[in-house]
Design a protein around this motif. Structure first.
Motif, PDB file in Angstrom:
ATOM      1  N   ASP A 238      40.365 -21.901  -4.837  1.00  0.00           N
ATOM      2  CA  ASP A 238      40.762 -22.656  -6.037  1.00  0.00           C
ATOM      3  C   ASP A 238      42.240 -23.026  -6.043  1.00  0.00           C
ATOM      4  O   ASP A 238      42.614 -24.067  -6.582  1.00  0.00           O
ATOM      5  CB  ASP A 238      40.443 -21.824  -7.292  1.00  0.00           C
ATOM      6  CG  ASP A 238      38.959 -21.577  -7.453  1.00  0.00           C
ATOM      7  OD1 ASP A 238      38.190 -22.561  -7.422  1.00  0.00           O
ATOM      8  OD2 ASP A 238      38.568 -20.397  -7.572  1.00  0.00           O
ATOM      9  N   GLU A 239      43.064 -22.164  -5.496  1.00  0.00           N
ATOM     10  CA  GLU A 239      44.500 -22.421  -5.518  1.00  0.00           C
ATOM     11  C   GLU A 239      45.159 -21.894  -4.248  1.00  0.00           C
ATOM     12  O   GLU A 239      44.730 -20.862  -3.701  1.00  0.00           O
ATOM     13  CB  GLU A 239      45.148 -21.735  -6.725  1.00  0.00           C
ATOM     14  CG  GLU A 239      46.613 -22.054  -6.942  1.00  0.00           C
ATOM     15  CD  GLU A 239      46.844 -23.523  -7.251  1.00  0.00           C
ATOM     16  OE1 GLU A 239      46.925 -24.314  -6.280  1.00  0.00           O
ATOM     17  OE2 GLU A 239      46.926 -23.874  -8.452  1.00  0.00           O
ATOM     18  N   VAL A 240      46.164 -22.620  -3.780  1.00  0.00           N
ATOM     19  CA  VAL A 240      46.980 -22.175  -2.643  1.00  0.00           C
ATOM     20  C   VAL A 240      48.445 -22.360  -3.022  1.00  0.00           C
ATOM     21  O   VAL A 240      48.841 -23.420  -3.515  1.00  0.00           O
ATOM     22  CB  VAL A 240      46.679 -22.963  -1.352  1.00  0.00           C
ATOM     23  CG1 VAL A 240      47.599 -22.495  -0.217  1.00  0.00           C
ATOM     24  CG2 VAL A 240      45.220 -22.803  -0.952  1.00  0.00           C
ATOM     25  N   VAL A 241      49.230 -21.326  -2.806  1.00  0.00           N
ATOM     26  CA  VAL A 241      50.676 -21.392  -2.997  1.00  0.00           C
ATOM     27  C   VAL A 241      51.334 -21.083  -1.653  1.00  0.00           C
ATOM     28  O   VAL A 241      51.112 -20.004  -1.088  1.00  0.00           O
ATOM     29  CB  VAL A 241      51.163 -20.393  -4.065  1.00  0.00           C
ATOM     30  CG1 VAL A 241      52.688 -20.429  -4.176  1.00  0.00           C
ATOM     31  CG2 VAL A 241      50.521 -20.685  -5.416  1.00  0.00           C
ATOM     32  N   VAL A 250      52.297 -25.998  -4.347  1.00  0.00           N
ATOM     33  CA  VAL A 250      51.144 -25.536  -5.128  1.00  0.00           C
ATOM     34  C   VAL A 250      50.039 -26.575  -4.980  1.00  0.00           C
ATOM     35  O   VAL A 250      50.180 -27.722  -5.429  1.00  0.00           O
ATOM     36  CB  VAL A 250      51.524 -25.339  -6.607  1.00  0.00           C
ATOM     37  CG1 VAL A 250      50.292 -24.902  -7.409  1.00  0.00           C
ATOM     38  CG2 VAL A 250      52.646 -24.315  -6.747  1.00  0.00           C
ATOM     39  N   LEU A 251      48.934 -26.190  -4.354  1.00  0.00           N
ATOM     40  CA  LEU A 251      47.908 -27.138  -3.941  1.00  0.00           C
ATOM     41  C   LEU A 251      47.273 -27.902  -5.100  1.00  0.00           C
ATOM     42  O   LEU A 251      47.131 -29.126  -5.043  1.00  0.00           O
ATOM     43  CB  LEU A 251      46.820 -26.404  -3.144  1.00  0.00           C
ATOM     44  CG  LEU A 251      45.636 -27.250  -2.658  1.00  0.00           C
ATOM     45  CD1 LEU A 251      46.104 -28.382  -1.760  1.00  0.00           C
ATOM     46  CD2 LEU A 251      44.609 -26.376  -1.948  1.00  0.00           C
ATOM     47  N   SER A 252      46.890 -27.231  -6.167  1.00  0.00           N
ATOM     48  CA  SER A 252      46.154 -27.910  -7.248  1.00  0.00           C
ATOM     49  C   SER A 252      46.990 -28.984  -7.930  1.00  0.00           C
ATOM     50  O   SER A 252      46.452 -29.981  -8.430  1.00  0.00           O
ATOM     51  CB  SER A 252      45.672 -26.886  -8.282  1.00  0.00           C
ATOM     52  OG  SER A 252      46.780 -26.289  -8.940  1.00  0.00           O
ATOM     53  N   GLU A 253      48.314 -28.809  -7.966  1.00  0.00           N
ATOM     54  CA  GLU A 253      49.187 -29.788  -8.599  1.00  0.00           C
ATOM     55  C   GLU A 253      49.660 -30.866  -7.631  1.00  0.00           C
ATOM     56  O   GLU A 253      50.045 -31.966  -8.047  1.00  0.00           O
ATOM     57  CB  GLU A 253      50.413 -29.087  -9.186  1.00  0.00           C
ATOM     58  CG  GLU A 253      50.117 -28.058 -10.253  1.00  0.00           C
ATOM     59  CD  GLU A 253      51.385 -27.366 -10.720  1.00  0.00           C
ATOM     60  OE1 GLU A 253      52.487 -27.776 -10.292  1.00  0.00           O
ATOM     61  OE2 GLU A 253      51.275 -26.423 -11.515  1.00  0.00           O
ATOM     62  N   THR A 265      44.397 -25.257 -12.206  1.00  0.00           N
ATOM     63  CA  THR A 265      44.157 -23.812 -12.300  1.00  0.00           C
ATOM     64  C   THR A 265      44.957 -23.163 -13.421  1.00  0.00           C
ATOM     65  O   THR A 265      44.751 -21.989 -13.723  1.00  0.00           O
ATOM     66  CB  THR A 265      44.532 -23.119 -10.977  1.00  0.00           C
ATOM     67  OG1 THR A 265      45.928 -23.308 -10.723  1.00  0.00           O
ATOM     68  CG2 THR A 265      43.716 -23.678  -9.816  1.00  0.00           C
ATOM     69  N   GLY A 266      45.884 -23.914 -14.024  1.00  0.00           N
ATOM     70  CA  GLY A 266      46.701 -23.336 -15.082  1.00  0.00           C
ATOM     71  C   GLY A 266      47.788 -22.408 -14.573  1.00  0.00           C
ATOM     72  O   GLY A 266      48.388 -21.664 -15.363  1.00  0.00           O
ATOM     73  N   ILE A 267      48.077 -22.437 -13.278  1.00  0.00           N
ATOM     74  CA  ILE A 267      49.093 -21.547 -12.730  1.00  0.00           C
ATOM     75  C   ILE A 267      50.475 -21.918 -13.260  1.00  0.00           C
ATOM     76  O   ILE A 267      50.788 -23.101 -13.476  1.00  0.00           O
ATOM     77  CB  ILE A 267      49.077 -21.586 -11.179  1.00  0.00           C
ATOM     78  CG1 ILE A 267      49.934 -20.458 -10.607  1.00  0.00           C
ATOM     79  CG2 ILE A 267      49.520 -22.949 -10.660  1.00  0.00           C
ATOM     80  CD1 ILE A 267      49.773 -20.276  -9.107  1.00  0.00           C
ATOM     81  N   GLY A 312      37.695 -14.881 -12.089  1.00  0.00           N
ATOM     82  CA  GLY A 312      37.016 -15.102 -10.810  1.00  0.00           C
ATOM     83  C   GLY A 312      37.645 -16.180  -9.955  1.00  0.00           C
ATOM     84  O   GLY A 312      37.238 -16.367  -8.793  1.00  0.00           O
ATOM     85  N   MET A 313      38.627 -16.908 -10.508  1.00  0.00           N
ATOM     86  CA  MET A 313      39.312 -17.912  -9.699  1.00  0.00           C
ATOM     87  C   MET A 313      39.979 -17.247  -8.502  1.00  0.00           C
ATOM     88  O   MET A 313      40.456 -16.124  -8.602  1.00  0.00           O
ATOM     89  CB  MET A 313      40.380 -18.653 -10.529  1.00  0.00           C
ATOM     90  CG  MET A 313      39.854 -19.923 -11.156  1.00  0.00           C
ATOM     91  SD  MET A 313      41.125 -20.983 -11.926  1.00  0.00           S
ATOM     92  CE  MET A 313      42.630 -20.101 -11.751  1.00  0.00           C
ATOM     93  N   THR A 314      40.048 -17.965  -7.394  1.00  0.00           N
ATOM     94  CA  THR A 314      40.639 -17.420  -6.174  1.00  0.00           C
ATOM     95  C   THR A 314      41.962 -18.117  -5.857  1.00  0.00           C
ATOM     96  O   THR A 314      42.166 -19.288  -6.196  1.00  0.00           O
ATOM     97  CB  THR A 314      39.691 -17.586  -4.980  1.00  0.00           C
ATOM     98  OG1 THR A 314      39.371 -18.986  -4.816  1.00  0.00           O
ATOM     99  CG2 THR A 314      38.411 -16.802  -5.189  1.00  0.00           C
ATOM    100  N   MET A 315      42.853 -17.356  -5.194  1.00  0.00           N
ATOM    101  CA  MET A 315      44.165 -17.909  -4.841  1.00  0.00           C
ATOM    102  C   MET A 315      44.622 -17.326  -3.503  1.00  0.00           C
ATOM    103  O   MET A 315      44.573 -16.125  -3.285  1.00  0.00           O
ATOM    104  CB  MET A 315      45.193 -17.570  -5.928  1.00  0.00           C
ATOM    105  CG  MET A 315      46.611 -18.048  -5.600  1.00  0.00           C
ATOM    106  SD  MET A 315      47.796 -17.765  -6.942  1.00  0.00           S
ATOM    107  CE  MET A 315      47.840 -15.963  -6.991  1.00  0.00           C
ATOM    108  N   LEU A 316      45.068 -18.219  -2.631  1.00  0.00           N
ATOM    109  CA  LEU A 316      45.684 -17.826  -1.364  1.00  0.00           C
ATOM    110  C   LEU A 316      47.180 -18.057  -1.472  1.00  0.00           C
ATOM    111  O   LEU A 316      47.621 -19.123  -1.889  1.00  0.00           O
ATOM    112  CB  LEU A 316      45.118 -18.661  -0.210  1.00  0.00           C
ATOM    113  CG  LEU A 316      45.828 -18.526   1.155  1.00  0.00           C
ATOM    114  CD1 LEU A 316      45.641 -17.133   1.728  1.00  0.00           C
ATOM    115  CD2 LEU A 316      45.324 -19.597   2.128  1.00  0.00           C
ATOM    116  N   MET A 317      47.953 -17.047  -1.123  1.00  0.00           N
ATOM    117  CA  MET A 317      49.401 -17.207  -1.012  1.00  0.00           C
ATOM    118  C   MET A 317      49.781 -16.961   0.445  1.00  0.00           C
ATOM    119  O   MET A 317      49.333 -15.979   1.063  1.00  0.00           O
ATOM    120  CB  MET A 317      50.143 -16.246  -1.940  1.00  0.00           C
ATOM    121  CG  MET A 317      49.788 -16.451  -3.408  1.00  0.00           C
ATOM    122  SD  MET A 317      50.841 -15.517  -4.557  1.00  0.00           S
ATOM    123  CE  MET A 317      52.332 -16.526  -4.536  1.00  0.00           C
ATOM    124  N   VAL A 318      50.591 -17.851   1.009  1.00  0.00           N
ATOM    125  CA  VAL A 318      50.894 -17.797   2.431  1.00  0.00           C
ATOM    126  C   VAL A 318      52.324 -18.291   2.645  1.00  0.00           C
ATOM    127  O   VAL A 318      52.841 -19.098   1.872  1.00  0.00           O
ATOM    128  CB  VAL A 318      49.870 -18.650   3.236  1.00  0.00           C
ATOM    129  CG1 VAL A 318      49.948 -20.118   2.862  1.00  0.00           C
ATOM    130  CG2 VAL A 318      50.036 -18.443   4.737  1.00  0.00           C
TER     131      VAL A 318
END
Length: 488
Positions: A238-241, A250-253, A265-267, A312-318
């Motif tokens: 759902d999200e990648v930072v 930030v992927l979603s934005e 995602t509202g991050i 339950g939203m998922t997030m990858l940080m890398v």
């Protein structure tokens, strides 16, 4: 004959050493052989460098069909490595060599320059923060340079220069000279940045920062990483930072995420929002994730908007090198809880690492060719400068191509890894000794007032080299006898 009578005085640099028989001067470059002043180190012709497996860079007339030879005719190129110097200024260069190339008479003027005005530009491939801009860089506790503006995936240091060589204390000048010499001859040097890191650097090798070997140069900034790998993430998370000290993505934005149809995602991110999906200054510089000072990437996340985010939203940080990564799921309170990285995402993280180039240190020697260099070529030095500006004269260093800066004078830079090994020397004034060659047409050389009476045919120089293997100025016996580098 007294002991004093047996000494000879070297006139190759301002130090003017008195040298006993069988000994070298303070620079280790000149020796007394039976009352004769001789150059100790081998004088390099590029054909000899090729036979020893050294890399060779083209220096002029590179066009035309390749006939299979490593070097285009006329064959050997007489470099300035080991050639000797022209101190004092009015003396002609040690070698002014003529050759014929494609029916054109050419001249190459060869000399080892003594540079008080010189330094190195050091490029270190790393995201780690080495120190603030303008912070002093030290070797053996002495100031030898400073941190300059960073570049894409690299930290930059500017070392040496006439101020460190001559304006500080005696030890500062000596240590600066030793540092420049070691770096230019591709040896390792330990540097410490005031208020920053300790780093061991060596041309063509990976840096060691605070005791840790750096392996990867980042693939790009956080925003660029999002753009490159968005398709691999769009339907898997759902999200990648992508954490980066400069531009965190930030992927979603990000526009890449929008084009893939990703939902908000509202991050909420810390730092300053630039454009959608791009954040500046999310943390302070450091040696942690993405060149920041954070060890826990969640420190840069301010939370999630409960009107948008869901359990339950998922997030990858890398990080920008893929060396650090973490996977999270939001719990019922919208708190990210770390979980095992799914195999569907592991490949994308590994792909980031695959696209990172090896971290290396690059050393560019930089110097201003004035005084004895130009006078050794022509009696009217400004004409040489104009000839270089007009592209009538090609400048090389040990046969390697150089970058000549625009503007006045002949200020050049050269990648030290392109020169034969140990091409650089020093004199204890202190100054660095480095090779430089000027190649131009014979008629242009005469027109700029060159020392035409000193021109020697290439065949003559090569023949003399063949008679004295490995060196022109010193026999093998002297080279062996003074090989231990005993001082006068």
């Amino acid at each position: 004959m007294t002991e004093a009578d047996e000494k000879i005085r070297c006139d190759a640099c301002p130090v003017m050493c008195y040298i006993r028989p069988g000994m070298t001067g303070a620079c280790d470059r000149y020796a007394n052989e039976d009352g004769q002043l001789v150059r100790v180190d081998p004088h390099v012709l590029l054909d000899h460098a090729v036979s020893e497996g050294a890399k060779v860079a083209p220096f002029f007339n590179a066009e035309g069909a390749w006939n299979g030879d490593i070097l285009k005719t006329p064959g050997p190129f007489v470099t300035a490595v080991g050639a000797g110097t022209t101190y004092p200024d009015y003396k002609p260069a040690p070698f002014i060599v003529s050759s014929r190339v494609d029916g054109v008479d050419m001249v190459t003027v060869v000399t080892e320059g003594i540079y008080s005005y010189c330094g190195v530009k050091l490029k270190i491939d790393t995201d780690r923060h080495l120190g603030d801009e303008c912070a002093i860089v030290r070797a053996e506790g002495e100031p030898v340079g400073h941190v300059t503006t960073g570049e894409y995936g690299s930290q930059m240091l500017s070392l040496g220069g006439v101020n460190h060589l001559t304006h500080g204390g005696k030890k500062e000048g000596r240590v600066t000279c030793e540092t420049l010499l070691s770096l230019s001859n591709r040896k390792s040097v330990e540097l410490v940045v005031d208020g920053g890191a300790s780093v061991i650097v060596q041309a063509g090798k990976a840096p060691i920062i605070n005791g840790k070997l750096e392996e990867r140069m980042r693939v790009g900034c956080g925003s660029a990483t999002i753009g490159m790998f968005a398709k691999q993430w769009g339907d898997k998370v759902d999200e990648v930072v992508v954490v980066d000290d400069h531009i965190t993505g930030v992927l979603s934005e990000h526009q890449a995420g929008k084009l893939l149809g990703m939902r908000d995602t509202g991050i909420k991110m810390k730092g300053r929002r630039s454009t959608p999906g791009r954040y500046f200054h999310v943390a302070e510089p450091g040696t942690g994730w993405g060149g920041t000072n954070v060890a826990d990437p969640l420190e840069i996340v301010a939370g999630f908007n409960p009107k948008v985010a869901r359990s339950g939203m998922t997030m990858l940080m890398v990080s920008t090198t893929g060396e650090q990564y973490a996977f999270y799921r939001l719990d019922e309170n919208l708190r990210p809880i770390e979980a095992e990285l799914p195999e569907t995402l592991r490949e994308s993280v590994e792909r980031i690492g695959e696209n990172c180039e090896p971290a290396l240190c690059s050393v560019l020697f930089m110097a201003g060719a004035g005084g004895s260099l130009r006078a050794g070529v022509t009696e009217n030095p400004v004409r040489l400068t104009r000839s270089v500006r007009q592209a009538l004269t090609t400048v090389t260093a040990g046969g390697a191509p150089v970058i000549v800066w625009p503007g006045g004078g002949i200020t050049f830079m050269v990648d030290v890894t392109l020169l034969p090994a140990n091409s650089f020397g020093y004199v204890p004034t202190p100054a660095i000794v480095a090779p430089i060659e000027f190649t131009l047409r014979l008629d242009d050389y005469a027109a700029l007032g060159g020392h035409v009476d000193e021109v020697r045919p290439l065949a003559e120089v090569v023949a003399q080299h063949a008679e004295r293997p490995n060196t022109i100025f010193a026999s093998g016996a002297v080279a062996r006898r003074v090989g231990a580098r005993r001082k006068a």
